[in-house]
Motif scaffolding. Sequence first.
Motif, PDB file in Angstrom:
ATOM      1  N   ASP A 140      32.756   5.694  62.254  1.00 52.91           N
ATOM      2  CA  ASP A 140      32.487   5.781  63.700  1.00 52.91           C
ATOM      3  C   ASP A 140      31.105   5.272  64.101  1.00 52.91           C
ATOM      4  O   ASP A 140      30.945   4.693  65.173  1.00 52.91           O
ATOM      5  CB  ASP A 140      32.693   7.221  64.198  1.00 52.91           C
ATOM      6  N   ILE A 141      30.097   5.456  63.258  1.00 56.38           N
ATOM      7  CA  ILE A 141      28.750   5.045  63.647  1.00 56.38           C
ATOM      8  C   ILE A 141      28.576   3.546  63.365  1.00 56.38           C
ATOM      9  O   ILE A 141      28.857   3.079  62.261  1.00 56.38           O
ATOM     10  CB  ILE A 141      27.678   5.864  62.875  1.00 56.38           C
ATOM     11  N   GLU A 142      28.107   2.822  64.390  1.00 53.58           N
ATOM     12  CA  GLU A 142      27.952   1.374  64.258  1.00 53.58           C
ATOM     13  C   GLU A 142      26.529   1.008  63.817  1.00 53.58           C
ATOM     14  O   GLU A 142      25.560   1.678  64.186  1.00 53.58           O
ATOM     15  CB  GLU A 142      28.235   0.688  65.593  1.00 53.58           C
ATOM     16  N   ILE A 143      26.423  -0.067  63.050  1.00 54.80           N
ATOM     17  CA  ILE A 143      25.122  -0.614  62.644  1.00 54.80           C
ATOM     18  C   ILE A 143      24.887  -1.890  63.455  1.00 54.80           C
ATOM     19  O   ILE A 143      25.659  -2.847  63.356  1.00 54.80           O
ATOM     20  CB  ILE A 143      25.110  -0.976  61.139  1.00 54.80           C
ATOM     21  N   GLU A 167      30.977 -10.916  58.701  1.00 53.52           N
ATOM     22  CA  GLU A 167      32.263 -11.408  58.184  1.00 53.52           C
ATOM     23  C   GLU A 167      32.499 -11.002  56.739  1.00 53.52           C
ATOM     24  O   GLU A 167      33.644 -10.879  56.307  1.00 53.52           O
ATOM     25  CB  GLU A 167      32.332 -12.933  58.327  1.00 53.52           C
ATOM     26  N   ALA A 168      31.413 -10.775  55.987  1.00 53.24           N
ATOM     27  CA  ALA A 168      31.565 -10.508  54.554  1.00 53.24           C
ATOM     28  C   ALA A 168      31.748  -9.027  54.204  1.00 53.24           C
ATOM     29  O   ALA A 168      32.235  -8.705  53.121  1.00 53.24           O
ATOM     30  CB  ALA A 168      30.365 -11.068  53.799  1.00 53.24           C
ATOM     31  N   VAL A 169      31.371  -8.118  55.103  1.00 56.77           N
ATOM     32  CA  VAL A 169      31.443  -6.690  54.741  1.00 56.77           C
ATOM     33  C   VAL A 169      32.880  -6.159  54.783  1.00 56.77           C
ATOM     34  O   VAL A 169      33.761  -6.761  55.400  1.00 56.77           O
ATOM     35  CB  VAL A 169      30.561  -5.793  55.660  1.00 56.77           C
ATOM     36  N   ASP A 170      33.077  -4.999  54.130  1.00 52.91           N
ATOM     37  CA  ASP A 170      34.402  -4.365  54.109  1.00 52.91           C
ATOM     38  C   ASP A 170      34.806  -3.847  55.484  1.00 52.91           C
ATOM     39  O   ASP A 170      35.989  -3.734  55.776  1.00 52.91           O
ATOM     40  CB  ASP A 170      34.403  -3.161  53.143  1.00 52.91           C
ATOM     41  N   LYS A 171      33.818  -3.443  56.297  1.00 54.67           N
ATOM     42  CA  LYS A 171      34.130  -2.849  57.602  1.00 54.67           C
ATOM     43  C   LYS A 171      33.445  -3.618  58.732  1.00 54.67           C
ATOM     44  O   LYS A 171      32.520  -3.108  59.378  1.00 54.67           O
ATOM     45  CB  LYS A 171      33.681  -1.381  57.631  1.00 54.67           C
ATOM     46  N   PRO A 172      33.899  -4.846  58.976  1.00 52.67           N
ATOM     47  CA  PRO A 172      33.237  -5.679  59.991  1.00 52.67           C
ATOM     48  C   PRO A 172      33.233  -5.056  61.384  1.00 52.67           C
ATOM     49  O   PRO A 172      32.333  -5.335  62.186  1.00 52.67           O
ATOM     50  CB  PRO A 172      34.051  -6.987  59.977  1.00 52.67           C
ATOM     51  N   HIS A 173      34.205  -4.184  61.669  1.00 51.25           N
ATOM     52  CA  HIS A 173      34.265  -3.574  63.013  1.00 51.25           C
ATOM     53  C   HIS A 173      33.065  -2.664  63.274  1.00 51.25           C
ATOM     54  O   HIS A 173      32.786  -2.343  64.426  1.00 51.25           O
ATOM     55  CB  HIS A 173      35.581  -2.802  63.192  1.00 51.25           C
ATOM     56  N   LEU A 174      32.335  -2.252  62.215  1.00 51.06           N
ATOM     57  CA  LEU A 174      31.170  -1.385  62.415  1.00 51.06           C
ATOM     58  C   LEU A 174      29.873  -2.173  62.527  1.00 51.06           C
ATOM     59  O   LEU A 174      28.814  -1.591  62.775  1.00 51.06           O
ATOM     60  CB  LEU A 174      31.055  -0.381  61.260  1.00 51.06           C
ATOM     61  N   GLN A 208      30.817  -9.838  72.671  1.00 49.11           N
ATOM     62  CA  GLN A 208      31.364  -8.472  72.710  1.00 49.11           C
ATOM     63  C   GLN A 208      30.771  -7.596  71.599  1.00 49.11           C
ATOM     64  O   GLN A 208      30.940  -6.376  71.624  1.00 49.11           O
ATOM     65  CB  GLN A 208      32.905  -8.498  72.637  1.00 49.11           C
ATOM     66  N   HIS A 209      30.084  -8.210  70.650  1.00 47.62           N
ATOM     67  CA  HIS A 209      29.470  -7.431  69.564  1.00 47.62           C
ATOM     68  C   HIS A 209      27.998  -7.114  69.822  1.00 47.62           C
ATOM     69  O   HIS A 209      27.340  -6.490  68.989  1.00 47.62           O
ATOM     70  CB  HIS A 209      29.627  -8.160  68.230  1.00 47.62           C
ATOM     71  N   LEU A 210      27.487  -7.578  70.947  1.00 50.68           N
ATOM     72  CA  LEU A 210      26.106  -7.240  71.300  1.00 50.68           C
ATOM     73  C   LEU A 210      26.082  -5.799  71.821  1.00 50.68           C
ATOM     74  O   LEU A 210      26.855  -5.431  72.688  1.00 50.68           O
ATOM     75  CB  LEU A 210      25.605  -8.212  72.381  1.00 50.68           C
ATOM     76  N   ARG A 211      25.161  -4.978  71.269  1.00 49.44           N
ATOM     77  CA  ARG A 211      25.108  -3.564  71.658  1.00 49.44           C
ATOM     78  C   ARG A 211      23.795  -3.163  72.334  1.00 49.44           C
ATOM     79  O   ARG A 211      23.754  -2.218  73.113  1.00 49.44           O
ATOM     80  CB  ARG A 211      25.297  -2.671  70.424  1.00 49.44           C
ATOM     81  N   VAL A 212      22.709  -3.841  71.965  1.00 51.84           N
ATOM     82  CA  VAL A 212      21.377  -3.439  72.441  1.00 51.84           C
ATOM     83  C   VAL A 212      20.535  -4.692  72.657  1.00 51.84           C
ATOM     84  O   VAL A 212      20.689  -5.671  71.919  1.00 51.84           O
ATOM     85  CB  VAL A 212      20.623  -2.585  71.377  1.00 51.84           C
ATOM     86  N   ILE A 213      19.649  -4.648  73.644  1.00 54.30           N
ATOM     87  CA  ILE A 213      18.623  -5.683  73.782  1.00 54.30           C
ATOM     88  C   ILE A 213      17.254  -5.029  73.695  1.00 54.30           C
ATOM     89  O   ILE A 213      16.978  -4.061  74.412  1.00 54.30           O
ATOM     90  CB  ILE A 213      18.765  -6.429  75.119  1.00 54.30           C
TER      91      ILE A 213
END
Length: 287
Positions: A140-143, A167-174, A208-213
Amino acid sequence: MIIGSHVSLSSPDYFLGSVKEALSYNANALMIYTGAPQNTFRKSTSDFKISEAKMLLSEAEIPAQHIIVHAPYIINLANTLKPETFDLAVDFLKKEIDRTRQIGAKIIVLHPGSHVNAGEDIGLNRIVEGLNLALADNDDIEIALETMAGKGSELGYRFEHLAYIKEAVDKPHLIKVCMDTCHMSDAGYDVFRFNDLLDEFDKIIGLQHLRVIHLNDSKNEPGAKKDRHANLGYGQLGFDFLHMVASHPRLASIPKILETPYVDDLPPYGVEIEMLRSGVFTDWISQ
Ligand code: FE
Ligand code: FE
Ligand code: ZN
């Protein structure tokens, strides 16, 4: 405008104090380090006054997406030379994920890491390995990987580095991204052609993957790779540019966080947030 700043987390009120500090700046977003940014010593979250802080946040209508945790900048997932440095980073990140969940936040900003002259590809693959370990038990927690200035052997100064990791990690959605205006300019991106920059980001990573500026002015000219933040309007980027970013329609839902330097030992954030909301620059720092 979703705008806030880095705020402190310290005795006696800890996270409650952080929220109070943010509200004192008329902010509707905030970023904390869960302890000192330059070390990995952390107090137990049982001291953080979390439930009182959460009440204050809900009264102020500040949602979880506007509360950002920044991992300490000394952890280095890209280190292939010292296993203990890498292990410490993975272990710390696992605990930071738990702390982030406990305070009710959802996003951790992370500097991807420095390859310490092992080479960029080796460093990037080590980061992937580290994120896989750190995220194994988390869903649930995003990096949010931060765009970096490219100081020393720092990775993440190109959007392609962040896309590669995602693209290379196991959990790209995080895996998400934090853009830092000072760092992007330092890295050599032409930030003044900002719509083109957003298009490039969109093509390589996906907007859509931008979370913070991180909204910072820069003490140095574009491409300097120095990473020295300046107060809004007192650097090479200028107030008009930073106000344009803060009010950009394509970024309306993204929290903007100030990491500008203190002035005479006082935080500049109340004044800077007021200037951004009003769109009017006042020359408030005597040089
Ligand atoms: Fe940062
Ligand atoms: Fe930053
Ligand atoms: Zn910086």
